[in-house]
Each structure stands twice: as structure tokens, then as C-alpha cells.
Design a protein around this motif. Structure first.
Motif, PDB file in Angstrom:
ATOM      1  N   MET A  49      17.123 -55.535   1.912  1.00 58.15           N
ATOM      2  CA  MET A  49      18.135 -55.592   0.864  1.00 58.15           C
ATOM      3  C   MET A  49      17.444 -55.471  -0.485  1.00 58.15           C
ATOM      4  O   MET A  49      16.210 -55.477  -0.568  1.00 58.15           O
ATOM      5  N   LEU A  50      18.231 -55.341  -1.534  1.00 53.83           N
ATOM      6  CA  LEU A  50      17.690 -55.247  -2.883  1.00 53.83           C
ATOM      7  C   LEU A  50      17.953 -56.532  -3.645  1.00 53.83           C
ATOM      8  O   LEU A  50      19.034 -57.127  -3.535  1.00 53.83           O
ATOM      9  N   VAL A  51      16.971 -56.968  -4.427  1.00 48.48           N
ATOM     10  CA  VAL A  51      17.151 -58.099  -5.329  1.00 48.48           C
ATOM     11  C   VAL A  51      16.544 -57.740  -6.673  1.00 48.48           C
ATOM     12  O   VAL A  51      15.742 -56.809  -6.785  1.00 48.48           O
ATOM     13  N   ARG A  52      16.913 -58.480  -7.682  1.00 52.75           N
ATOM     14  CA  ARG A  52      16.297 -58.323  -9.003  1.00 52.75           C
ATOM     15  C   ARG A  52      14.965 -59.040  -8.996  1.00 52.75           C
ATOM     16  O   ARG A  52      14.865 -60.199  -8.575  1.00 52.75           O
ATOM     17  N   TRP A  53      13.910 -58.357  -9.453  1.00 50.38           N
ATOM     18  CA  TRP A  53      12.597 -59.006  -9.526  1.00 50.38           C
ATOM     19  C   TRP A  53      12.548 -59.891 -10.773  1.00 50.38           C
ATOM     20  O   TRP A  53      12.368 -59.439 -11.881  1.00 50.38           O
ATOM     21  N   GLY A  54      12.741 -61.164 -10.538  1.00 52.11           N
ATOM     22  CA  GLY A  54      12.819 -62.164 -11.603  1.00 52.11           C
ATOM     23  C   GLY A  54      13.685 -63.291 -11.091  1.00 52.11           C
ATOM     24  O   GLY A  54      14.918 -63.230 -11.132  1.00 52.11           O
ATOM     25  N   PHE A  55      13.050 -64.318 -10.546  1.00 53.65           N
ATOM     26  CA  PHE A  55      13.717 -65.393  -9.826  1.00 53.65           C
ATOM     27  C   PHE A  55      14.567 -66.242 -10.762  1.00 53.65           C
ATOM     28  O   PHE A  55      14.129 -66.617 -11.847  1.00 53.65           O
ATOM     29  N   MET A  56      15.785 -66.546 -10.315  1.00 57.46           N
ATOM     30  CA  MET A  56      16.687 -67.365 -11.114  1.00 57.46           C
ATOM     31  C   MET A  56      17.259 -68.484 -10.241  1.00 57.46           C
ATOM     32  O   MET A  56      18.090 -68.238  -9.366  1.00 57.46           O
ATOM     33  N   PRO A  57      16.809 -69.743 -10.429  1.00 54.13           N
ATOM     34  CA  PRO A  57      17.360 -70.845  -9.642  1.00 54.13           C
ATOM     35  C   PRO A  57      18.862 -70.972  -9.832  1.00 54.13           C
ATOM     36  O   PRO A  57      19.398 -70.668 -10.910  1.00 54.13           O
ATOM     37  N   GLY A  58      19.531 -71.432  -8.800  1.00 56.48           N
ATOM     38  CA  GLY A  58      20.986 -71.528  -8.849  1.00 56.48           C
ATOM     39  C   GLY A  58      21.504 -72.477  -9.901  1.00 56.48           C
ATOM     40  O   GLY A  58      22.640 -72.337 -10.368  1.00 56.48           O
ATOM     41  N   TRP A  59      20.684 -73.461 -10.312  1.00 56.47           N
ATOM     42  CA  TRP A  59      21.160 -74.466 -11.265  1.00 56.47           C
ATOM     43  C   TRP A  59      21.067 -74.003 -12.718  1.00 56.47           C
ATOM     44  O   TRP A  59      21.517 -74.709 -13.627  1.00 56.47           O
ATOM     45  N   VAL A  60      20.506 -72.834 -12.966  1.00 54.76           N
ATOM     46  CA  VAL A  60      20.395 -72.332 -14.341  1.00 54.76           C
ATOM     47  C   VAL A  60      21.774 -71.945 -14.859  1.00 54.76           C
ATOM     48  O   VAL A  60      22.517 -71.214 -14.205  1.00 54.76           O
ATOM     49  N   LYS A  61      22.122 -72.419 -16.027  1.00 50.81           N
ATOM     50  CA  LYS A  61      23.425 -72.109 -16.609  1.00 50.81           C
ATOM     51  C   LYS A  61      23.391 -70.842 -17.457  1.00 50.81           C
ATOM     52  O   LYS A  61      24.293 -70.010 -17.394  1.00 50.81           O
ATOM     53  N   ASP A  62      22.362 -70.676 -18.274  1.00 48.30           N
ATOM     54  CA  ASP A  62      22.254 -69.509 -19.138  1.00 48.30           C
ATOM     55  C   ASP A  62      20.912 -68.826 -18.894  1.00 48.30           C
ATOM     56  O   ASP A  62      19.874 -69.326 -19.323  1.00 48.30           O
ATOM     57  N   PRO A  63      20.903 -67.679 -18.199  1.00 49.43           N
ATOM     58  CA  PRO A  63      19.630 -67.025 -17.873  1.00 49.43           C
ATOM     59  C   PRO A  63      18.863 -66.556 -19.101  1.00 49.43           C
ATOM     60  O   PRO A  63      17.650 -66.367 -19.032  1.00 49.43           O
ATOM     61  N   ARG A  64      19.554 -66.390 -20.211  1.00 52.50           N
ATOM     62  CA  ARG A  64      18.878 -65.958 -21.437  1.00 52.50           C
ATOM     63  C   ARG A  64      17.967 -67.054 -21.997  1.00 52.50           C
ATOM     64  O   ARG A  64      17.082 -66.778 -22.803  1.00 52.50           O
ATOM     65  N   GLU A  65      18.195 -68.282 -21.565  1.00 52.90           N
ATOM     66  CA  GLU A  65      17.385 -69.406 -22.032  1.00 52.90           C
ATOM     67  C   GLU A  65      16.384 -69.870 -20.981  1.00 52.90           C
ATOM     68  O   GLU A  65      15.768 -70.930 -21.134  1.00 52.90           O
ATOM     69  N   PHE A  66      16.216 -69.068 -19.922  1.00 51.84           N
ATOM     70  CA  PHE A  66      15.313 -69.443 -18.836  1.00 51.84           C
ATOM     71  C   PHE A  66      14.216 -68.394 -18.731  1.00 51.84           C
ATOM     72  O   PHE A  66      14.478 -67.193 -18.830  1.00 51.84           O
ATOM     73  N   PRO A  67      12.957 -68.804 -18.527  1.00 54.87           N
ATOM     74  CA  PRO A  67      11.858 -67.827 -18.460  1.00 54.87           C
ATOM     75  C   PRO A  67      11.979 -66.920 -17.247  1.00 54.87           C
ATOM     76  O   PRO A  67      12.557 -67.292 -16.219  1.00 54.87           O
TER      77      PRO A  67
END
Length: 258
Positions: free
Chosen positions: A59-77
Motif C-alpha cells: 500500500m502507499l503511505v505518506r513518508w512522515g509519521f503522524m501519531p493519531g493523537w496529534v491535533k494540528d500536523p502543522r505544529e508537529f515535527p
């Protein structure tokens, strides 16, 4: 770390190597960068239900892990790598280590040797297996859900301390999972993180070879086979400067799915 890699293997080879039930035709990709879609391999539902067939799915995923608990990805590294030594206990990766371990197909990865002399130019290398056209990196995935209900599958590559071959270039390298260990790594039903700790170690010396390449790989816009052309290894040349007078880092040119 692993910040760029390539996947050039033919579809049939990838299907056989990973025992895939199905996979879309692969396109040769010479310069895969963070935030771009990457191919990953996961255990199929049939395998998860206890079938003896080792079929898996891609399958395809975006390379850049984002935990489910993150509310705003723009504020997460942007988490493109996860350290194997700490992933089990780190909040960002703990759940994925237990429930969503993946394989990341690759032909090789890029790394830069950065000399200690100020202003000296970094040397890029394409690091590939000495034998074979494909390798599997250990990875983690997570599905991030936005407030409006939309979902994005995301992933990261696990890294470990470099072996002796790679240590002269960089102190980290991707974790390599061998085919005989695919099932154990992907089995998140019976294999807890502590049960696969032995797989998250540097691959033995002699597995990879490092080929010096030009700085074309620094720019994401360069996506052709010319970036893999070997060059004479040069370290001492001055690096170009940006407008602020600092060493110019590789251009990201990265897209964002958010």
C-alpha cells in the motif's frame, strides 16, 4: 538517519521478494523524499487470521509519521525516521511498534558524509546491497485522522547505529529486515515489540556498498537515473553558500499532504 532512498525493482521481483498477494505496477523512483508517497508492505488479513500462506499486501503511505493523537500536523515535527533504540517507549511510536510494524521496499538509500572542516562540501553516497536489487527496511505506520474525518496513512523508517562500513559516512543507518524474518516482524498479533528487538540491529558488514554520487540528489526535482552516476570522491571542496552566508542544505522541494 535515512532522508532519501530509491526504489527501482521491477514489480515481479517485489511481488516475489515480499510474497505479495497483489501489488500495483511499480514506477522507478530514483530520489524519494520526505512527505512523498512511499510503498510499504503489511501483513494481509489472511496472514493475520492464522493462515499458513505468507501472503502480504502493498500500500502507499505518506513518508512522515503522524501519531493519531496529534491535533494540528502543522505544529508537529516531520518524523521520517524512528530510532530503534527508543521506539518501543517513545510516545510517538509506542502504539505503532506494538500494532503497526511494516516493511519499506528499497533499492538503496542516500547518505551524506559531512566533513568537520567549516565550509567543506559534503559528499553524497548511494548505499545499496552488494547482492540483489531490493532490500526491506523496518518501518512503522499510523493512520492520522483530521477533525473533518479525513484520514492519511503515514510511515517512518526505523534506524539503528551504523555498522563499520557505513560509520565512516554517517553514524546511523536503516534497520534491514531479512526475508526469513519478514513474518516475525510483521506479526503484531503474537510478536510483541520485545520479541523483535533482536531484529533491530545493524546489518552485518559487507552487506552494503557505498557509491559516491554527485549533489544532484540534493534537489527533489532531480528524479532521473543520472543522480546515481558514480563520481570521484571529493570532500574538501567548499560548499555553496545561501543568501544568509550559511552552508546551503539539500533543497527539500517537498510536497505536503496536509
Amino acid at each position: 538517519m535515512c532522508g532519501r532512498f530509491a526504489l527501482l525493482a521491477k514489480t515481479d521481483l517485489a511481488r516475489e521478494f515480499f510474497s505479495l498477494a497483489e501489488i500495483d505496477d511499480l514506477t522507478e523512483r530514483y530520489n524519494i523524499a520526505p512527505t512523498q508517497p512511499i510503498v510499504i508492505v503489511v501483513a494481509s488479513e489472511r496472514q493475520e487470521k492464522g493462515s499458513n500462506l505468507p501472503e502480504r499486501k502493498a500500500m502507499l503511505v505518506r513518508w512522515g509519521f503522524m501519531p493519531g493523537w496529534v491535533k494540528d500536523p502543522r505544529e508537529f515535527p516531520l518524523l521520517i525516521n524512528a530510532r530503534a533504540e527508543t521506539a518501543i517507549g517513545k510516545a510517538s511510536f509506542k502504539a505503532a511498534m506494538r500494532h503497526r510494524r511494516i516493511l519499506v521496499p528499497a533499492t538503496g538509500f542516500f547518505e551524506w558524509r559531512r566533513p568537520p572542516e567549516k565550509g567543506a562540501k559534503s559528499q553524497a553516497y548511494f548505499i545499496r546491497p552488494k547482492k540483489g536489487e531490493i532490500v526491506a527496511f523496518a518501518g512503522l505506520m499510523e493512520t492520522w485522522s483530521s477533525a473533518d474525518g479525513s484520514e492519511v496513512d503515514t510511515g517512518a523508517i526505523l534506524t539503528t547505529a551504523a555498522n563499520n562500513d557505513i560509520a565512516r559516512i554517517h553514524d546511523r543507518m536503516p534497520v534491514v529486515i531479512r526475508p526469513e524474518d519478514f513474518s516475525r516482524w510483521l506479526d503484531c498479533k503474537t510478536q510483541e515489540p520485545r520479541d523483535v528487538l533482536d531484529l533491530m540491529k545493524p546489518i552485518e558488514d559487507g552487506f552494503f556498498e557505498a557509491i559516491p554520487v554527485s549533489d544532484r540528489v540534493n534537489k527533489v526535482a532531480n528524479m532521473g537515473p543520472e543522480i546515481l552516476e558514480p563520481v570521484e570522491e571529493v570532500i574538501a571542496a567548499p560548499a555553496p553558500k545561501n543568501d544568509k552566508g550559511a552552508d546551503a542544505p539539500p533543497s527539500s522541494g517537498q510536497l505536503s499532504l496536509f
